[in-house]
Design a protein around this motif. Structure first.
Motif, short mmCIF file in Angstrom:
data_model
loop_
_atom_site.label_atom_id
_atom_site.label_comp_id
_atom_site.label_asym_id
_atom_site.label_seq_id
_atom_site.Cartn_x
_atom_site.Cartn_y
_atom_site.Cartn_z
N HIS A 313 0.92 -1.43 0.07
CA HIS A 313 0.02 -0.08 0.03
C HIS A 313 0.82 1.30 0.08
CE1 HIS A 313 -3.16 2.91 1.13
NE2 HIS A 313 -2.17 3.24 2.02
N ASN A 314 1.77 1.29 1.00
CA ASN A 314 2.51 2.62 0.93
C ASN A 314 3.63 2.57 -0.34
OD1 ASN A 314 1.94 3.07 3.67
ND2 ASN A 314 3.55 1.70 4.65
N LEU A 315 4.10 1.36 -0.97
CA LEU A 315 4.69 1.48 -2.11
C LEU A 315 3.93 2.21 -3.29
CD1 LEU A 315 7.31 0.79 -3.87
CD2 LEU A 315 6.10 -1.59 -4.17
N LYS A 316 2.84 1.81 -3.49
CA LYS A 316 1.96 2.14 -4.62
C LYS A 316 1.47 3.60 -4.43
CE LYS A 316 2.00 -1.98 -6.44
NZ LYS A 316 1.03 -2.96 -6.15
N ILE A 317 1.09 3.94 -3.31
CA ILE A 317 0.77 5.28 -3.38
C ILE A 317 1.76 6.28 -3.15
CG2 ILE A 317 0.73 5.33 -0.34
CD1 ILE A 317 -2.06 7.04 -0.76
#
Length: 422
Positions: A313-317
């Motif tokens: 989640h952190n990576l994509k956003i």
């Protein structure tokens, strides 16, 4: 707790996302698109999976890719749309192409029409309240074919900002492993909608640590969700009445039974399982009909998988945000207006993002920095240039630090600059 062995690699591949506004309002897709609703839902799930697995190549796809994911028959998607064949609609022509097949016409409808919600949907986004009255899907469609690409038709799309925003910040996790099997055969759309809804319920349940009880759901609710409809029959006086509720219950039971059988056929590749039973809702009255469904989820989610979901989640956003910032700074509106190749482009950022030759070195730098940050600055999770480059060309799946030995100097062989003209 289910003790089935779960492979992290399988889960990272199969877990995708579905926009909350879609999963919360599945019946509104049917109301907005009628007979094309199945392909509309399929497309949203399909393109979300492509976004999740390859942020740098999600805009292009073939019918084979689409069918492999959805379980649809290619022949059924390539035949003339029934509304056009029956003269109920005229095949639209867009950018020189006649959109008359089932898939083509549905894509065109998604370009021109939105999902209309029955009520205004409110979500909290970065501290602000986001209200959605409708859901736009596509900005533009391109069709590519010819000598370079062979005889295969290649679709290229530009997604709406709402889809992109929902993907990175407003979603439920969705296990896609069994979608083709669940959708196969008559009633596939009904089963798929219930399956998406089950993933939503499980997402909420697991995010609460399994501490909250799952509420009972009525047969009527599940039947409406699935789109179960029955013809009205005349009573003794000739007045039309709907069939007895037991027929709805039978239909709901068959749908749940089919989904349950499919997702338990290979437990190592599904991140959740569930049991269910019909209950009265009132334990003190044993004669009341069992007209509610009680769900019991058996989670396979290991702590390492939960941690990986948060990291993803952190990576994509963060990655999408940083790439957007770089693009806006490097290619301001006044500069884009002078690039003739982009004069008719509906979303130049999406085109730039999905061009594997555009600003490769900068993309690699951004990927490495964001990957390191998303993994808590853990030095064991630092990417090499070659690994970041593979993410651009092949997607995120199966690529981990130090997993390949490609020469880092290979990055210099790729060109920089804006995408070339079509």
């Amino acid at each position: 707790m289910n003790n089935t062995t779960v492979h992290k690699e399988d889960l990272s591949y199969n877990l995708s996302r579905v926009d909350r506004s879609i999963a919360d309002n599945l019946m509104d897709i049917d109301k907005s698109f009628g007979g094309d609703a199945q392909n509309v839902l399929d497309f949203i799930l399909f393109i979300s999976k492509k976004l999740n697995s390859n942020l740098f190549g999600y805009t292009k796809f073939t019918i084979k890719e689409y069918c492999d994911f959805t379980g649809m028959n290619p022949a059924n998607l390539c035949c003339m749309h029934p509304d056009i064949a029956n003269g109920l609609a005229k095949a639209p022509v867009y950018e020189g192409h006649k959109f008359e097949s089932v898939l083509d016409y549905t894509l065109f409808r998604m370009l021109k029409e939105n999902i209309i919600f029955s009520k205004v949907i409110s979500y909290r986004d970065d501290g602000n309240i986001l209200k959605l009255e409708n859901f736009p899907i596509l900005k533009d469609i391109y069709l590519q074919s010819g000598n370079i690409l062979g005889t295969k038709k290649v679709y290229e799309v530009r997604l709406s900002d709402v889809i992109i925003d929902g993907f990175v910040g407003r979603y439920y996790n969705l296990d896609t492993a069994k979608l083709p099997q669940i959708a196969k055969g008559k009633g596939g759309h009904s089963r798929k909608k219930v399956y998406v809804w089950l993933n939503k319920i499980f997402h909420v349940f697991s995010s609460q640590g399994g501490k909250e009880e799952i509420p009972l759901y009525s047969v009527d609710f599940l039947a409406d969700l699935a789109g179960v409809r029955f013809m009205k029959e005349p009573d003794k006086k000739g007045m039309p009445i709907e069939k007895e509720p037991k027929h709805k219950k039978e239909a709901v039971s068959n749908i749940l039974k089919s989904i349950h059988k499919n997702i338990n056929a290979d437990k190592s590749k599904v991140h959740f399982s569930f049991d269910y039973k019909f209950v009265s809702g009132h334990s003190d009255n044993k004669y009341l009909e069992d007209y509610f469904v009680e769900f019991d989820f058996k989670t396979n989610l290991h702590p390492s998988i939960v941690k990986q979901l948060k990291t993803n989640h952190n990576l994509k956003i963060l990655l999408l945000r940083e790439l957007r910032n770089f693009f806006d700074f490097t290619y301001p509106i006044e500069r884009l207006s002078k690039i003739t190749d982009l004069e008719n482009e509906k979303d130049s950022f999406q085109r730039w993002l999905n061009n594997s030759k555009a600003d490769v070195e900068k993309k690699v730098e951004i990927i490495k920095n964001i990957y390191f940050k998303a993994n808590g600055w853990d030095k064991k999770n630092q990417l090499k240039d070659s690994e970041a480059l593979r993410m651009i060309h092949e997607g995120f799946i199966g690529i981990h630090p130090n997993s390949i030995s490609t020469d880092d100097n290979s990055i210099s062989t790729h060109l920089n600059g804006m995408p070339t003209a079509k």
